[in-house]
Scaffold this motif. Sequence first.
Motif, PDB file in Angstrom:
ATOM      1  N   HIS A  78       0.880  -1.218  -0.213  1.00 37.05           N
ATOM      2  CA  HIS A  78       0.019   0.003   0.103  1.00 37.05           C
ATOM      3  C   HIS A  78       0.873   1.211  -0.029  1.00 37.05           C
ATOM      4  CE1 HIS A  78      -3.436  -2.457   1.211  1.00 37.05           C
ATOM      5  NE2 HIS A  78      -2.631  -3.259   1.620  1.00 37.05           N
ATOM      6  N   SER A  93      -1.137  -8.355  -3.792  1.00 40.46           N
ATOM      7  CA  SER A  93      -1.797  -7.097  -4.487  1.00 40.46           C
ATOM      8  C   SER A  93      -1.069  -5.835  -4.195  1.00 40.46           C
ATOM      9  CB  SER A  93      -3.341  -6.936  -4.158  1.00 40.46           C
ATOM     10  OG  SER A  93      -3.107  -6.874  -2.471  1.00 40.46           O
ATOM     11  N   HIS A  95      -1.576  -1.721  -4.140  1.00 43.32           N
ATOM     12  CA  HIS A  95      -2.287  -0.524  -4.063  1.00 43.32           C
ATOM     13  C   HIS A  95      -1.694   0.898  -4.222  1.00 43.32           C
ATOM     14  CE1 HIS A  95      -5.787  -3.168  -2.586  1.00 43.32           C
ATOM     15  NE2 HIS A  95      -4.492  -3.801  -2.151  1.00 43.32           N
ATOM     16  N   GLN A 110      -2.804  -8.335  -8.044  1.00 44.58           N
ATOM     17  CA  GLN A 110      -3.603  -7.250  -8.596  1.00 44.58           C
ATOM     18  C   GLN A 110      -2.982  -5.756  -8.577  1.00 44.58           C
ATOM     19  OE1 GLN A 110      -7.485  -7.574  -6.259  1.00 44.58           O
ATOM     20  NE2 GLN A 110      -8.390  -7.458  -8.274  1.00 44.58           N
ATOM     21  N   VAL A 112      -4.114  -2.388  -8.013  1.00 44.04           N
ATOM     22  CA  VAL A 112      -5.216  -1.372  -7.801  1.00 44.04           C
ATOM     23  C   VAL A 112      -5.024   0.102  -7.559  1.00 44.04           C
ATOM     24  CG1 VAL A 112      -7.026  -1.315  -6.213  1.00 44.04           C
ATOM     25  CG2 VAL A 112      -6.082  -3.652  -6.506  1.00 44.04           C
ATOM     26  N   ALA A 116      -9.719   2.986  -8.165  1.00 48.16           N
ATOM     27  CA  ALA A 116     -10.246   1.732  -8.086  1.00 48.16           C
ATOM     28  C   ALA A 116     -10.750   1.338  -6.778  1.00 48.16           C
ATOM     29  CB  ALA A 116      -9.627   0.564  -8.548  1.00 48.16           C
ATOM     30  N   ALA A 117     -10.104   1.931  -5.601  1.00 47.86           N
ATOM     31  CA  ALA A 117     -10.230   1.648  -4.368  1.00 47.86           C
ATOM     32  C   ALA A 117     -11.457   2.363  -3.913  1.00 47.86           C
ATOM     33  CB  ALA A 117      -9.174   2.097  -3.340  1.00 47.86           C
ATOM     34  N   VAL A 120     -14.506  -0.064  -5.068  1.00 48.55           N
ATOM     35  CA  VAL A 120     -14.402  -1.391  -4.040  1.00 48.55           C
ATOM     36  C   VAL A 120     -15.233  -1.087  -2.565  1.00 48.55           C
ATOM     37  CG1 VAL A 120     -13.074  -2.928  -2.637  1.00 48.55           C
ATOM     38  CG2 VAL A 120     -12.348  -2.385  -5.083  1.00 48.55           C
TER      39      VAL A 120
END
Length: 133
Positions: A78, A93, A95, A110, A112, A116-117, A120
């Motif tokens: 992240h 993933s 982010h 993924q 992200v 896109a967050a 979700v």
Amino acid sequence: MFSRKKQPPIKSLIAQGSRIEGEVHFSEGLRIDGEVVGDICAQPEQPSILVISETARVEGTVHAHHVVIGGQMIGPVHAQFLELQPRARVTGSVHYAALEMHQGAVVAGQLVPAEAAVLVEGKPPLELASSHP
């Protein structure tokens, strides 16, 4: 392409040949040349940089403002700004708000983006007026 603000200084190092097991919390900057098994978190709401060098291996979740990956990362990442160097290998993933990925970097998971967050979280996507009859 991306604005390069002055980065916080790297004040901590996990040297090559070292292995840390457990959570790692840091402020400002951290460079990892060794191995970390556990989550790595920068202090929230403060600029931070995490460098995972070509010799490093991290297994866990990473949270930092600016993350540079040159080695092996297993787990979710992240970051506001994520840089994947040519020898980066990420399994999990990713982010990010901004991404710089060099030729040769590999992500098995993924990608992200920050936009896109929002989707979700359950907010509906915007629709164009011309899409309605």
